[in-house]
Design a protein around this motif. Structure first.
Motif, PDB file in Angstrom:
ATOM      1  N   ASP A 179       0.859  -1.196   0.000  1.00 32.31           N
ATOM      2  CA  ASP A 179       0.000   0.000   0.000  1.00 32.31           C
ATOM      3  C   ASP A 179       0.888   1.236   0.000  1.00 32.31           C
ATOM      4  O   ASP A 179       1.354   1.678   1.038  1.00 32.31           O
ATOM      5  CB  ASP A 179      -0.917  -0.021   1.232  1.00 32.31           C
ATOM      6  CG  ASP A 179      -1.913   1.139   1.227  1.00 32.31           C
ATOM      7  OD1 ASP A 179      -1.836   1.990   0.320  1.00 32.31           O
ATOM      8  OD2 ASP A 179      -2.757   1.194   2.148  1.00 32.31           O
ATOM      9  N   LEU A 210       0.363   4.583   2.319  1.00 34.70           N
ATOM     10  CA  LEU A 210       0.585   4.677   3.763  1.00 34.70           C
ATOM     11  C   LEU A 210       1.466   5.876   4.097  1.00 34.70           C
ATOM     12  O   LEU A 210       2.500   6.099   3.474  1.00 34.70           O
ATOM     13  CB  LEU A 210       1.260   3.395   4.284  1.00 34.70           C
ATOM     14  CG  LEU A 210       0.387   2.134   4.342  1.00 34.70           C
ATOM     15  CD1 LEU A 210       1.235   0.927   4.711  1.00 34.70           C
ATOM     16  CD2 LEU A 210      -0.751   2.316   5.336  1.00 34.70           C
ATOM     17  N   THR A 211       1.049   6.637   5.104  1.00 32.35           N
ATOM     18  CA  THR A 211       1.804   7.825   5.523  1.00 32.35           C
ATOM     19  C   THR A 211       2.763   7.466   6.645  1.00 32.35           C
ATOM     20  O   THR A 211       2.686   6.382   7.238  1.00 32.35           O
ATOM     21  CB  THR A 211       0.855   8.927   5.998  1.00 32.35           C
ATOM     22  OG1 THR A 211       0.201   8.474   7.201  1.00 32.35           O
ATOM     23  CG2 THR A 211      -0.193   9.251   4.938  1.00 32.35           C
ATOM     24  N   ASP A 238       0.835   6.672   9.663  1.00 30.85           N
ATOM     25  CA  ASP A 238       0.296   5.316   9.616  1.00 30.85           C
ATOM     26  C   ASP A 238       1.345   4.303  10.066  1.00 30.85           C
ATOM     27  O   ASP A 238       1.055   3.381  10.838  1.00 30.85           O
ATOM     28  CB  ASP A 238      -0.162   4.969   8.199  1.00 30.85           C
ATOM     29  CG  ASP A 238      -1.362   5.789   7.757  1.00 30.85           C
ATOM     30  OD1 ASP A 238      -2.166   6.157   8.627  1.00 30.85           O
ATOM     31  OD2 ASP A 238      -1.484   6.072   6.553  1.00 30.85           O
ATOM     32  N   ALA A 278      -9.582  -1.443  15.809  1.00 33.19           N
ATOM     33  CA  ALA A 278      -9.814  -1.661  14.380  1.00 33.19           C
ATOM     34  C   ALA A 278     -10.387  -3.057  14.136  1.00 33.19           C
ATOM     35  O   ALA A 278     -11.280  -3.250  13.299  1.00 33.19           O
ATOM     36  CB  ALA A 278      -8.518  -1.473  13.599  1.00 33.19           C
ATOM     37  N   SER A 310     -14.526  11.663   8.999  1.00 36.45           N
ATOM     38  CA  SER A 310     -13.861  10.823   7.995  1.00 36.45           C
ATOM     39  C   SER A 310     -13.004  11.645   7.042  1.00 36.45           C
ATOM     40  O   SER A 310     -12.117  11.107   6.373  1.00 36.45           O
ATOM     41  CB  SER A 310     -14.900  10.032   7.196  1.00 36.45           C
ATOM     42  OG  SER A 310     -15.788  10.922   6.527  1.00 36.45           O
ATOM     43  N   PHE A 335      -9.690  11.791   9.521  1.00 39.34           N
ATOM     44  CA  PHE A 335      -9.106  10.636  10.206  1.00 39.34           C
ATOM     45  C   PHE A 335      -9.456   9.349   9.484  1.00 39.34           C
ATOM     46  O   PHE A 335     -10.499   9.243   8.839  1.00 39.34           O
ATOM     47  CB  PHE A 335      -9.620  10.547  11.652  1.00 39.34           C
ATOM     48  CG  PHE A 335      -9.302  11.750  12.491  1.00 39.34           C
ATOM     49  CD1 PHE A 335      -8.067  11.894  13.093  1.00 39.34           C
ATOM     50  CD2 PHE A 335     -10.251  12.754  12.666  1.00 39.34           C
ATOM     51  CE1 PHE A 335      -7.776  13.003  13.859  1.00 39.34           C
ATOM     52  CE2 PHE A 335      -9.970  13.869  13.422  1.00 39.34           C
ATOM     53  CZ  PHE A 335      -8.718  13.999  14.021  1.00 39.34           C
ATOM     54  N   SER A 336      -8.580   8.336   9.643  1.00 37.52           N
ATOM     55  CA  SER A 336      -8.881   6.996   9.128  1.00 37.52           C
ATOM     56  C   SER A 336      -9.812   6.304  10.130  1.00 37.52           C
ATOM     57  O   SER A 336      -9.885   6.702  11.295  1.00 37.52           O
ATOM     58  CB  SER A 336      -7.589   6.195   8.971  1.00 37.52           C
ATOM     59  OG  SER A 336      -6.925   6.087  10.218  1.00 37.52           O
ATOM     60  N   PRO A 337     -10.517   5.248   9.708  1.00 36.83           N
ATOM     61  CA  PRO A 337     -11.500   4.613  10.590  1.00 36.83           C
ATOM     62  C   PRO A 337     -10.933   4.152  11.929  1.00 36.83           C
ATOM     63  O   PRO A 337     -11.618   4.225  12.951  1.00 36.83           O
ATOM     64  CB  PRO A 337     -11.991   3.412   9.760  1.00 36.83           C
ATOM     65  CG  PRO A 337     -11.806   3.861   8.348  1.00 36.83           C
ATOM     66  CD  PRO A 337     -10.548   4.687   8.346  1.00 36.83           C
ATOM     67  N   ASP A 338      -9.669   3.648  11.937  1.00 32.70           N
ATOM     68  CA  ASP A 338      -9.126   3.147  13.196  1.00 32.70           C
ATOM     69  C   ASP A 338      -8.758   4.260  14.175  1.00 32.70           C
ATOM     70  O   ASP A 338      -8.438   3.998  15.335  1.00 32.70           O
ATOM     71  CB  ASP A 338      -7.905   2.249  12.940  1.00 32.70           C
ATOM     72  CG  ASP A 338      -6.748   3.019  12.316  1.00 32.70           C
ATOM     73  OD1 ASP A 338      -7.019   3.938  11.521  1.00 32.70           O
ATOM     74  OD2 ASP A 338      -5.594   2.698  12.627  1.00 32.70           O
ATOM     75  N   GLN A 339      -8.806   5.514  13.750  1.00 34.29           N
ATOM     76  CA  GLN A 339      -8.535   6.630  14.655  1.00 34.29           C
ATOM     77  C   GLN A 339      -9.816   7.168  15.286  1.00 34.29           C
ATOM     78  O   GLN A 339      -9.753   7.970  16.217  1.00 34.29           O
ATOM     79  CB  GLN A 339      -7.832   7.772  13.881  1.00 34.29           C
ATOM     80  CG  GLN A 339      -6.446   7.417  13.374  1.00 34.29           C
ATOM     81  CD  GLN A 339      -5.880   8.508  12.486  1.00 34.29           C
ATOM     82  OE1 GLN A 339      -6.449   8.846  11.447  1.00 34.29           O
ATOM     83  NE2 GLN A 339      -4.761   9.068  12.902  1.00 34.29           N
TER      84      GLN A 339
END
Length: 891
Positions: free
Chosen positions: A229, A232-233, A236, A389, A684, A687-691
């Protein structure tokens, strides 16, 4: 002399300026004023600098508290009072006399000079403080009757005998005979006076031991993740690192545990710490090791090493070294244990309940549901997702496929989770756990699936099928039969009447499901690089130099255990070189003493303080007994009294600056999101969903996962729309949060059918309480008639004694001692109280075994001194309460 010295200093131009160290209302206390007050205490013996400073500060705070009270109540000092005070204190100085007599003209001239004004100002303050205190003290009720009553309260001598009895112990079926139980107990006494215990050998392999080993592996996994991926930052990857690290270290710890177990199983030695426990009972705990390990040991064979057991941050492998039976020294404990078993066996073997069940089967035919239950709160060992997550991923997949039971089961099994199928009673009978009872309630409200919190985390359930008119096996529900028989024999019209008269008490709770984001202060602090020069840190140090004074202090650690045998075992293993932190993890109980931080000796209990004083740095002290346990002390380093050097405080000063800046950054980021969003869906975009967190749908008065209690915000949260943002940033234990209401339901009256289980519980509890109350009343009557209470209460916790009490004493184990003592004030020796309800679970009564009241002559001989003590005590109470009402700040 105190006033004369102050006035002389003022005459020679002394002025009170300096840094503000405290404030009392509108009054400020300067560092110079504090220093001057400390001079008045400098001749006090055996006081450290810190003690002198605290006493001086307390004196000044009291002074300005009284002046604040005077301001609020219009208390003033007039010119005549000031002149009279001046004459008494300074009137004999030649400067203010003519012909050896005080000269009013010279006084008037002086008080208009700058120094004179300062003198008069200070005098006015002192007069006002003394006058105000006198007025406050005169407001106390010190009549002879009040003093005499208080004297009698404090000087009456009392010996009490009393019993505290659990309602369950006294809730005796009619078929049970107390004399018969006593006969059986004394025949089988030895059986109940012995408890089997187990002794273990074990080792722990900590995940943390492999942190350095897995660095390359974790980096390799991160590189692979980037290849898969490319979006990814860096942020991340930072969040993925601890997840991968935890998985890799756990894998190596498990591997190491298996290797060591195989070597030991062959009888070979290993160069690894093998620890040894004392003898442990099945319900005992040992440090942070789960009690389930000890329970497991009782079902294991001797000399066989167990498989590795994951205890969270380490793997544990144990071997049973020995089983042994020990005498129970406290007979009241063993007798009570026998009694509870005896009551249970009498109930189980009673044919009355079995016959009632068989003859009234229609009353016990119930509806049931077959339910799949899954704990989804913990991801499998090698999952690449965080806990949050993972839970959200499974929840989402289940909800998308909820109409297909087979697909839901496949999702669960493919995720490494276990499905437990359960039969849940939907009426009449209670289920095995609180969670199961909650699920049954949800099913009765037409839910066919759901997610709800439990002690473990989050549970999913889904109804597979229903069975009406199900007849349970008697063995499964026999424990509930006594209660059910009582309810079945109760007139249900009483239930309806109770509901009608108590409708306001039967309300469904306010319920909420919340979502949002948390900005954790610690995460900001961990990543914050703050460039502060040593010079700047030293400036802060010098500006706050008083804060860095410390008395003689010590840095230490300890292990606290319950018995001497365990203490000696731990001491031996510590001397053998085992890590102190490992021994503490495995054996120590919680105890409210600071560890591994600088602590003043004066703040420690005397026995701890004296023991630490005797040993050198970096050494152990032999086990000492204190506060119903045993301590193994480890002295790390001692520090002499004085101002802590800058070098010692440098890190703390910088850490404080980092923490302050981290809080500011966390709040700033929270505010940016707060200002940029109105609805939950807006998150959203940032933030990503896991945050983003989402809590379970639950009672709003209970603590929520992620954010804790929201009780202070509940009213406002219940007023806003679904998915709408709360009106302010909230402070959590970790930092700051922006939250949104995802789902809500306001409290509403229950129907009779919804309230019926609660009403049945209330009636059942009352029936049991009334039966217990009648039984205890019979025991009380026996005591009054002269029966030996020590024998009479053998099964019920024993006959307790409290000697040499006064009417102001607290009775051990009794929360409302004052009410009892107020009653005894009007009683005589030999008085036996009625049966008293301590709470809904315990009853008590007491017997006055000795009562010695002081005579009037004794009171009048001490009246003057006692009156002074009484006024001082009342004044201190008044001062404490008034200080709590005004704004007092210490810098």
């Amino acid at each position: 002399m105190k006033y004369l010295l102050c006035f002389v200093l003022l005459i020679f131009g002394f002025t009170l300026f300096g840094e503000i160290v405290a404030s009392v209302g509108d009054y400020m206390i300067s560092s110079n004023e504090l220093a001057e007050e400390m001079k008045n205490l400098q001749d006090s013996e055996n006081l450290t600098y810190s003690q002198v400073r605290q006493i001086a500060l307390d004196n000044l705070i009291e002074k300005y508290t009284l002046m604040t009270y005077a301001d609020e109540n219009g208390i003033v000092v007039d010119a005549a009072e000031i002149q009279a005070f001046f004459v008494r204190e300074l009137g004999d100085l030649p400067r203010f006399q003519t012909g050896g007599v005080f000269d009013s003209f010279k006084y008037q001239e002086f008080i208009h000079t700058p120094n004179g004004k300062n003198i008069i100002d200070e005098m006015s303050k002192e007069i006002l403080v003394n006058k105000t205190r006198t007025l406050v003290e005169n407001s106390f009720d010190i009549s002879d009757n009040n003093l005499l009553r208080q004297f009698f309260l404090e000087n009456t001598e009392i010996d009490l005998g009393y019993a505290i009895i659990d309602v369950e112990d006294a809730n005796i079926p009619g078929s049970v005979s107390l004399p018969e139980a006593e006969e059986i107990y004394f025949i089988k006494k030895n059986k109940f006076n012995q408890e089997q215990k187990v002794k273990l050998k074990f080792f722990l392999v900590s995940n943390a031991d492999f942190k350095e080993t897995v660095v390359n592996r974790v980096h390799a996994r991160l590189e692979n993740a980037v290849k898969v991926d490319s979006l990814l930052t860096h942020l991340d990857l930072q969040k993925m690192y601890p997840v991968f690290e935890a998985e890799e270290t756990a894998g190596l710890a498990l591997q190491k545990s298996i290797q060591l177990r195989e070597i030991l199983a062959k009888g070979d030695k290993v160069f690894y710490p093998i620890l040894e426990s004392s003898y442990l009972g099945i319900n005992e705990t040992m440090g942070k090791i789960p009690n389930s390990i000890i329970k497991m040991a009782f079902e294991s064979k001797k000399s066989v090493w167990s498989d590795p057991i994951n205890i969270g941050n380490a793997y544990l492998v144990f071997q049973v070294e020995d089983f042994k039976k020990f005498d129970v020294l406290n007979e009241t404990v063993s007798a009570n244990e026998f009694w509870r078993r005896y009551l249970k066996s009498e109930t189980e073997f009673s044919s009355d309940y079995q016959d009632y069940f068989n003859n009234h089967i229609d009353k016990f035919t119930v509806n049931i549901a077959i339910v799949d239950m899954v704990d989804i709160s913990k991801p499998p060992l090698f999952s690449s997702l965080s806990k949050q997550a993972f839970v959200e991923n499974i929840r989402s997949q289940i909800q998308e496929n909820i109409d297909d039971q087979n697909e839901v089961r496949k999702i669960i099994k493919d995720s490494g989770l276990e499905i437990e199928s359960k039969i849940l009673y939907l009426e009449t009978f209670k289920n095995d756990t609180v969670v199961e009872n909650v699920i049954a309630g949800m099913i009765n409200k037409n839910s066919t699936y759901g997610f709800l919190p439990s002690n473990k985390g989050l549970v999913f359930f889904q109804v597979i099928s229903y069975f009406p008119d199900y007849i349970p096996f008697y063995e499964k529900i026999k424990d509930q039969m006594p209660l059910l028989v009582e309810l079945a024999q109760t007139d249900t019209t009483d239930f309806r009447a109770y509901f009608e008269s108590h409708k306001k008490d039967f309300m469904s709770p306010d319920s909420l499901r919340l979502g949002g984001v948390i900005f954790k202060t610690q995460e900001y602090a961990d990543s914050l690089v703050l460039e502060v020069s040593d010079e700047a840190l030293e400036d802060i140090y010098h500006q706050n130099i008083d804060n860095y004074y410390r008395k003689r202090s010590v840095e230490f650690d300890f292990i606290f255990v319950q018995d001497e045998e365990t203490a000696r075992i731990v001491e031996q293993q510590a001397k053998a070189g085992f890590s102190f932190s490992l021994l503490k993890f495995c054996f120590s109980r919680k105890y409210p003493l600071p560890t591994r931080e600088l602590t003043e000796y004066d703040e420690l209990p005397r026995v701890i303080r004296e023991s630490l004083s005797r040993i050198l740095n970096n050494t152990f002290y032999q086990p000492i007994e204190y506060d119903n346990g045993w301590f193994i002390l480890y002295k790390i380093k001692e520090y002499e009294a004085g101002i802590a050097p800058f070098a010692a405080m440098k890190k703390k000063i910088k850490d404080d600056l980092i923490w302050k800046e981290a809080k500011n950054l966390a709040y700033s980021d929270a505010k940016a999101i707060f200002d940029s969003t109105s609805y939950f869906s807006h998150l959203s975009g940032y933030f990503s969903p896991d945050q983003i967190f989402e809590t379970a749908y639950q009672n709003a008065d209970q603590d929520f996962e992620f954010i804790g209690s929201i009780k202070e915000y509940k009213t406002d949260l219940m007023r806003i729309w679904r998915n709408e943002k709360f009106s302010s940033i909230i402070r959590t234990k970790d930092g700051f949060a922006v939250i949104f209401v995802l789902r809500k339901h306001s409290a509403e009256p229950m129907t009779y059918e919804e309230a019926l289980p609660k009403i049945e519980g209330i009636f059942a509890a009352k029936n049991r309480y009334d039966k217990a109350h009648d039984f205890v009343n019979k025991l009380r009557s026996s005591v009054i008639k002269g029966a030996a209470p020590d024998s009479l209460f053998l099964f019920f916790g024993g006959w307790l004694h409290a000697q040499n009490l006064s009417l102001t004493s607290n009775i051990p184990r009794v929360d409302f001692s004052k009410d009892i003592m107020d009653d005894i004030l009007n009683r005589d020796e030999g008085y036996c109280s009625n049966v008293i309800s301590i709470n809904d679970k315990q009853l008590m009564f007491y017997y006055v075994e000795r009562l010695k009241r002081p005579g009037n002559n004794e009171y009048y001989s001490q009246k003057s001194l006692y009156s002074q003590r009484f006024i001082e005590s009342e004044y201190n109470n008044w001062l404490r309460q008034y200080k709590a009402k005004i704004d007092i700040k210490i810098k």
